[in-house]
Design an enzyme around this catalytic site. Structure first.
Site, PDB file in Angstrom:
ATOM      1  N   SER A  44      37.022  51.631  35.800  1.00 33.01           N
ATOM      2  CA  SER A  44      38.183  50.005  35.349  1.00 33.01           C
ATOM      3  C   SER A  44      38.241  49.484  36.994  1.00 33.01           C
ATOM      4  CB  SER A  44      39.191  49.963  35.589  1.00 33.01           C
ATOM      5  OG  SER A  44      39.385  51.574  36.192  1.00 33.01           O
ATOM      6  N   CYS A  45      38.539  47.404  37.186  1.00 38.73           N
ATOM      7  CA  CYS A  45      38.088  46.920  38.069  1.00 38.73           C
ATOM      8  C   CYS A  45      39.788  47.543  39.011  1.00 38.73           C
ATOM      9  CB  CYS A  45      38.167  45.565  37.332  1.00 38.73           C
ATOM     10  SG  CYS A  45      39.206  44.826  37.548  1.00 38.73           S
ATOM     11  N   GLY A  46      40.951  47.336  38.819  1.00 30.86           N
ATOM     12  CA  GLY A  46      41.507  48.193  39.510  1.00 30.86           C
ATOM     13  C   GLY A  46      43.064  46.475  39.600  1.00 30.86           C
TER      14      GLY A  46
END
Lengths: 273, 273
Positions: free
Chosen positions: B109-111
């Site tokens: 996930s990109c955060g």
């Protein structure tokens, strides 16, 4: 109160389908930064994010006391400033133990074997020395006490909890998350921030007692870890090696004691099968 | 047959404690290498390790078909050659998509936010296009069918399973692991190796339906994902976006349908509440 999302779903019951509005537990990524450097992303239920960040830094060995923490703050996402999915923790310079370049906490095991994994943890975590004792009846009642205080489970049916209890059965702290590990990190982070002495406490978890849960308890110096469900071999070995009482299948007053039963009073007598 | 470890424990029941020998599910780290380069470590139950490695490479987007796989083998640990905790997968050179430097699959996930996370997955995963349909009664019976085939749960009380079913209810594949995500990766890896067409299949999981489970189903092109437990908001959003039917709380013939109910036959009629 944790985040839930109302959503229209189709509920099928007794052969009848109907649209209902349901509460679904929210999952969002949280990026954790130390001194403005990203150390990883965890999928979590929003809420108690500072506890989660502090707990994770603690149980991963990046900090050892609350004194090492300078500030904790959300970083605004420049494009979407209303989002609160990045937390930055600054550490006090003189005590910082953070090693830049450590990009993730997911691979704390060494990859070769369980024994080597335990050895690498023993190199950084001291065995738990605690005189804590808990009555068997009190231990058996912890799941009920925790469930009573779980605000979100009834609404969503799908959220884990971790509770820190006194050995007398009093609840010190409880935190919830859709992830078991996050729930533990939130609870332990809150304990560190509030200076609750973990060395006299019991950690109760709503899910399985796997290696990472045992590892987190060991990092926090927790003497007794109890779970409503099953432990893993490596969790039991780590607990046995580090002086932690591991208890599983705590249900309706029954339980299995996997290591250091001397802390469960009235639980160490033996009867022939 | 998965690995279990016999261990003497103290069982407390009805106020009586006795020593018994219990089967505990084994947890050991598995290091996965691609072309002899380590890409990460996962804690897993030993068994079906090649399925796990292939499934994880597939669901993380490092391979897209079985044709890309050259060889799969255990790497001996030089100090303890009897251990089988390292698997190396060589990829066919012409098709390899592996990017050296990608050190972990834990932070896919990109955060920043759930929407951005979903967007980043949509950039690499095509929406599921499948004409698969399943009768409501068949879907409701999947947990029972899976439990019947779970060899390890009864002995250990603590192991997850993932099953791949035909829409007629026939079991195609089942794999077990103490981790939910590993069980899914083992099952999907076995499906890829055996050329089982995932596009017509139903994935049943014994635990929660979180984001990562939905992500793995999407990567494999699975049209229907069912769980005995609760989904998360992000899992439902990803499923809705990518054309996946997400079903939760499948128990005793009841279920909640969270997205794309058109694939559940007799499940799309509506009655006023």
């Amino acid at each position: 109160m944790l985040d839930t999302q109302a959503r229209t779903i189709l509920r099928v019951h007794d052969g009848i389908s109907q649209e209902v509005v349901d509460d679904i537990v929210v999952e969002e990524p949280l990026e954790i930064r130390v001194n403005n450097e990203s150390i990883g992303v965890t999928m979590r239920t929003p809420g108690d994010d500072f506890d989660l960040a502090v707990g994770l830094l603690w149980t991963e060995g990046l900090i050892r006391s609350a004194d090492e923490i300078g500030t904790i703050a959300y970083c605004p996402d420049e494009e979407q400033p209303e989002l609160k999915n990045i937390v930055n923790v600054t550490l006090i310079e003189s005590t910082r133990r953070f090693v830049p370049g450590r990009k993730t906490w997911a691979s704390s095991s060494c990859g070769l074997c369980g024994k080597a994994t335990i050895e690498s943890i023993r190199a950084s975590v001291l065995p738990v020395r605690s005189e804590a004792r808990i009555e068997r009846q009190v231990a058996g009642d912890l799941p009920r006490r925790m469930r009573e205080r779980q605000t979100n489970f009834q609404r969503t049916g799908g959220i884990h909890a971790a509770g820190l209890f006194e050995t007398s059965g009093g609840l010190l702290l409880i935190r919830e998350d859709l992830g078991r590990h996050n729930a533990v990190d939130k609870t332990l982070g809150a304990a560190l921030k509030a200076a609750v002495p973990a060395v006299d406490a019991v950690l109760m978890v709503s899910g399985r007692l796997g290696f990472e849960i045992a590892q987190k308890a060991a990092a926090a110096g927790i003497p007794i870890v109890a779970s409503v469900s099953a432990p893993s071999s490596l969790a039991v070995e780590l607990a046995a090696d580090l002086g932690i009482t591991a208890v599983g299948f705590v249900r309706d007053g029954s339980m299995n004691i996997y290591s250091h039963p001397e802390r469960i009073l009235n639980g160490i007598s033996k009867y022939p099968a």
